[in-house]
Scaffold this motif. Structure first.
Motif, PDB file in Angstrom:
ATOM      1  N   ALA A   1      32.140  33.793 -86.301  1.00 43.69           N
ATOM      2  CA  ALA A   1      32.709  34.610 -85.286  1.00 43.69           C
ATOM      3  C   ALA A   1      33.440  33.823 -84.231  1.00 43.69           C
ATOM      4  CB  ALA A   1      31.802  35.727 -84.789  1.00 43.69           C
ATOM      5  N   GLN A   2      32.799  32.992 -83.694  1.00 43.04           N
ATOM      6  CA  GLN A   2      33.301  32.351 -82.429  1.00 43.04           C
ATOM      7  C   GLN A   2      34.640  31.663 -82.661  1.00 43.04           C
ATOM      8  OE1 GLN A   2      30.156  29.438 -81.603  1.00 43.04           O
ATOM      9  NE2 GLN A   2      31.057  27.985 -82.652  1.00 43.04           N
ATOM     10  N   TYR A   3      35.008  31.549 -83.893  1.00 38.12           N
ATOM     11  CA  TYR A   3      36.618  31.086 -84.250  1.00 38.12           C
ATOM     12  C   TYR A   3      37.619  32.143 -84.227  1.00 38.12           C
ATOM     13  CZ  TYR A   3      33.438  26.964 -84.845  1.00 38.12           C
ATOM     14  OH  TYR A   3      32.388  25.997 -84.784  1.00 38.12           O
TER      15      TYR A   3
ATOM     16  N   ASP B   1      31.112  23.932 -89.519  1.00 36.06           N
ATOM     17  CA  ASP B   1      30.072  24.732 -88.763  1.00 36.06           C
ATOM     18  C   ASP B   1      29.256  25.413 -90.039  1.00 36.06           C
ATOM     19  OD1 ASP B   1      28.356  25.672 -86.805  1.00 36.06           O
ATOM     20  OD2 ASP B   1      30.371  26.410 -85.626  1.00 36.06           O
TER      21      ASP B   1
ATOM     22  N   LYS C   1      39.403  36.437 -87.543  1.00 41.58           N
ATOM     23  CA  LYS C   1      38.692  37.525 -87.308  1.00 41.58           C
ATOM     24  C   LYS C   1      38.588  38.408 -88.672  1.00 41.58           C
ATOM     25  CE  LYS C   1      37.247  41.654 -84.824  1.00 41.58           C
ATOM     26  NZ  LYS C   1      36.024  41.831 -85.604  1.00 41.58           N
TER      27      LYS C   1
ATOM     28  N   GLU D   1      26.985  31.618 -89.800  1.00 37.52           N
ATOM     29  CA  GLU D   1      26.360  32.373 -88.833  1.00 37.52           C
ATOM     30  C   GLU D   1      27.246  32.131 -87.221  1.00 37.52           C
ATOM     31  OE1 GLU D   1      22.579  29.856 -87.243  1.00 37.52           O
ATOM     32  OE2 GLU D   1      22.429  30.364 -89.309  1.00 37.52           O
ATOM     33  N   ASN D   2      27.916  31.157 -87.196  1.00 36.77           N
ATOM     34  CA  ASN D   2      28.735  30.879 -85.821  1.00 36.77           C
ATOM     35  C   ASN D   2      29.985  31.104 -86.240  1.00 36.77           C
ATOM     36  OD1 ASN D   2      26.480  29.824 -84.478  1.00 36.77           O
ATOM     37  ND2 ASN D   2      26.716  27.660 -85.546  1.00 36.77           N
TER      38      ASN D   2
ATOM     39  N   ALA E   1      39.276  33.616 -82.369  1.00 36.76           N
ATOM     40  CA  ALA E   1      40.285  33.723 -81.414  1.00 36.76           C
ATOM     41  C   ALA E   1      41.431  32.462 -81.693  1.00 36.76           C
ATOM     42  CB  ALA E   1      39.974  33.225 -80.068  1.00 36.76           C
TER      43      ALA E   1
END
Length: 149
Positions: free
Chosen positions: A10-12, A4, A20, A7-8, A14
């Motif tokens: 943060a969605q990972y 990816d 984080k 910029e994306n 979890a």
């Protein structure tokens, strides 16, 4: 394996307790200004910055590797980096035993596929992802974040 754009990232967060921490660091740091070397980001999260010329697929294949104790987040900061990949379950030619101290095992197998990253893109390699990084022409600056499992 996950590929990816940073910029994306943060969605990972979890997917692992320290993702984080890793992505907060990556998204808040001037990556272009990072010096080559190794350093700790936090407990269980280490970084390795390199800035060197890419190598041929054959040369990279000599270090076709995977890890047991760490997940790699490999971020291309500058340049174009190609990597080879194959599932660990399909690798049948280990080159020696697993090195506990360095958390690595190498394989003589050939990658099933190749993909490329450009600046600002990353890949997450889990222990089942055998990978051959640093394939390319010219300088590649990258950051590998080792997240302890």
């Amino acid at each position: 394996m996950i590929i990816d754009k940073l910029e994306n990232g943060a969605q990972y967060a979890a997917l692992h307790p320290n993702f984080k921490v890793a992505f907060d660091y990556l998204l808040s740091t001037d990556l272009a200004a990072l010096e080559v070397g190794k350093f700790d980001i936090a407990e269980g999260v280490k970084a390795i910055v390199s800035d060197k010329d890419g190598v041929t697929a054959e040369t990279a294949g000599e270090k076709f590797e995977c890890h047991n104790k760490n997940i790699d987040i490999q971020l291309c900061i500058r340049g174009n980096e190609t990597m080879g990949w194959k599932p660990r379950t399909d690798c049948t030619q280990p080159k020696g035993e697993f090195n506990e101290e360095k958390d690595v095992i190498f394989y003589a197998d050939k990658p099933d596929m190749y993909f490329s990253l450009k600046g600002g893109q990353f890949v997450i390699f889990y222990p089942n992802d055998v990978h051959a990084p640093m394939i390319g022409v010219g300088p590649i600056k990258k950051l590998v974040v080792k997240v302890a499992i």
